[in-house]
Design a protein around this motif. Sequence first.
Motif, PDB file in Angstrom:
ATOM      1  N   SER A   1      28.095 -37.328  47.730  1.00 36.76           N
ATOM      2  CA  SER A   1      27.435 -38.249  48.665  1.00 36.76           C
ATOM      3  C   SER A   1      26.095 -37.659  49.082  1.00 36.76           C
ATOM      4  O   SER A   1      26.018 -36.492  49.500  1.00 36.76           O
ATOM      5  CB  SER A   1      28.313 -38.478  49.903  1.00 36.76           C
ATOM      6  N   ILE A   2      25.028 -38.470  48.991  1.00 34.63           N
ATOM      7  CA  ILE A   2      23.675 -37.993  49.296  1.00 34.63           C
ATOM      8  C   ILE A   2      23.056 -38.904  50.351  1.00 34.63           C
ATOM      9  O   ILE A   2      23.096 -40.137  50.225  1.00 34.63           O
ATOM     10  CB  ILE A   2      22.793 -37.987  48.035  1.00 34.63           C
ATOM     11  N   SER A   3      22.503 -38.306  51.372  1.00 32.00           N
ATOM     12  CA  SER A   3      21.771 -39.052  52.399  1.00 32.00           C
ATOM     13  C   SER A   3      20.307 -39.126  51.995  1.00 32.00           C
ATOM     14  O   SER A   3      19.607 -38.090  51.945  1.00 32.00           O
ATOM     15  CB  SER A   3      21.916 -38.376  53.762  1.00 32.00           C
ATOM     16  N   LEU A   4      19.831 -40.311  51.703  1.00 29.56           N
ATOM     17  CA  LEU A   4      18.414 -40.465  51.326  1.00 29.56           C
ATOM     18  C   LEU A   4      17.514 -40.253  52.540  1.00 29.56           C
ATOM     19  O   LEU A   4      16.377 -39.781  52.404  1.00 29.56           O
ATOM     20  CB  LEU A   4      18.191 -41.855  50.723  1.00 29.56           C
ATOM     21  N   GLU A   5      18.043 -40.593  53.707  1.00 28.51           N
ATOM     22  CA  GLU A   5      17.239 -40.447  54.928  1.00 28.51           C
ATOM     23  C   GLU A   5      17.019 -38.976  55.261  1.00 28.51           C
ATOM     24  O   GLU A   5      15.899 -38.543  55.555  1.00 28.51           O
ATOM     25  CB  GLU A   5      17.943 -41.151  56.087  1.00 28.51           C
ATOM     26  N   ASN A   6      18.097 -38.175  55.193  1.00 24.20           N
ATOM     27  CA  ASN A   6      17.992 -36.754  55.535  1.00 24.20           C
ATOM     28  C   ASN A   6      17.698 -35.878  54.325  1.00 24.20           C
ATOM     29  O   ASN A   6      17.522 -34.655  54.465  1.00 24.20           O
ATOM     30  CB  ASN A   6      19.294 -36.277  56.185  1.00 24.20           C
ATOM     31  N   GLU A   7      17.709 -36.485  53.110  1.00 21.88           N
ATOM     32  CA  GLU A   7      17.467 -35.768  51.857  1.00 21.88           C
ATOM     33  C   GLU A   7      18.412 -34.568  51.705  1.00 21.88           C
ATOM     34  O   GLU A   7      18.010 -33.459  51.373  1.00 21.88           O
ATOM     35  CB  GLU A   7      16.011 -35.308  51.756  1.00 21.88           C
ATOM     36  N   GLY A   8      19.693 -34.811  51.990  1.00 25.09           N
ATOM     37  CA  GLY A   8      20.676 -33.738  51.870  1.00 25.09           C
ATOM     38  C   GLY A   8      22.040 -34.274  51.475  1.00 25.09           C
ATOM     39  O   GLY A   8      22.275 -35.488  51.456  1.00 25.09           O
TER      40      GLY A   8
END
Length: 549
Positions: free
Chosen positions: A469-476
């Motif tokens: 799972s990748i958070s595009l908003e937090n880039e993590g």
Amino acid sequence: MAKQLKVIFLGGVGEIGKNMTAIEYGGNIVIVDCGSSFPTDETPGIDLLIPDFSYLIENKDKVRAILLTHGHEDHIGAMPFLLKEFPNVKVYGTLLTLKLMEHKVKEAHLPQPKTVVVKGGDREKISCFDVEFVKMSHSISGALAFSIKTPVGVIFHTGDFKIDYTPIDGDAVNFATLARIGDEGVLLMLGESTNVEREGYTMSERAVGATLEKIFQSHRDRRIIISTFASNVHRLQQIINVATRNKRKIVFSGRSMINISEMAKEIGELDYNPKDIIETDEISKHAPEKICVICTGSQGEPMSALTRMASGDDKIHITDKDTVVFSSSPIPGNERSVYNVINNLYRQGAKVLYGSLEELHVSGHACKEELKLMLSLIKPKFFIPVHGEYRHLKQHSELAMTLGVGKSNTLITDIGSVVEVKKKKLEKLSSVTAGNVYVDGLTVGDVDSMVLRDRRQLSKDGFVTVLISISLENEGLVGKPEIIARGIQFNDDNLEEMRDIIAKAFERFDYKGAEDRATFKASVRKQLNKFISLSLKQRPMILPIIMEI
């Protein structure tokens, strides 16, 4: 251009099974047999292997007839697939052969083809070919050889055969016919090679009858279950005869056993009193020592009647009062399955009699002395061995040379080989498209080699699914990657190291979104592959799944 007499080998050379040969002269083709073969460990999940019909489809307007030597799967198993392409072609064969073929066509939900019932001694004019049908002995009724007169000369195809001087039906091979054909002149003989490595003669089918009689006499107080090939009608007749003489009721078990016994009875190939036959549900009404079960499963087929009995999944339950008889020999490649069934039968308490302990089966194929006799009777100018692996073909070719066939007059072919037959020589021409076509469920021929490679890898090393799972908003990364393994086992340390590898891969990667997804997946797959290979010496299939939040 002058017309050529060509023989095209589409199956059955360099292999056991999938027999198919085309004989072509000018604008006319007759096909001899159209068989299938079973999958191997190299083709996981495949249901059936059939010949590649490409050459015949390309020359569709030339195909005049299909000639069937007999009704075994390796000679008629691919007929439904061929008839899809040639629904109007005439099919020639004996009554039992055609009935077995028609049953296969019916199961495939195809219209029945035009058929011509023939028997030994019949002749048929098929375009430029004059075909004489010659009765042969084999492990199934209705086996034929073909003497095919062409404008160039006679081609004699032995089909599968043995020399049985005392056949069950009393109709022995007509040596006078074979000698006459040889005396009239045979340009080319195509000879089956299966048992060329075996010295001497194949035993008569009657030898099995004598053994069965001894078994029934020595097991009078036990239920007898006999597994054999459903298509071996002569074997079925012997079992029925011995059982009824010993006042036992007979149970047919297994779909093909029930179907073929009924079919053979209907056309007069099998003789029994219907009063001697009972259904599986009626077994409990009779004492065990008054029952004989004749069933499928002699090759350890997973869904066969005997395999189900051995595993306790059949209506017929094996007990320590049962004697189970394998009236067959394992087909090469089936040994493990057969011995698994034998082991399970022993576990259930049964007494088991099989090939290594009793004389319970005889081959339907000619041994070396019979092959020599056939060559001596037919006296061909040219000889091409068929129906065998390369070693069989090589030894049969050498055998022909010892009987006077010149070295330059013999030829060993491969699948796809095209041989021009001239009056003075054999000449190999350019090969045609040929080989295996895979039948996979409803898919025919479109099974990619990558699919088979993936199946082999899955069966050997399993697979690993990685959920990232990748958070595009937090880039993590969101949480820890989830790793799901099937067919491979990881300990907790392995899983933590794999998660660290994924996390470090992400830190080094400038992940911006969908355009980077495929590249990042490839990177994860490569690094996990390297780790698992080094630490566990395994190479599972790895499937990264990325969820963007």
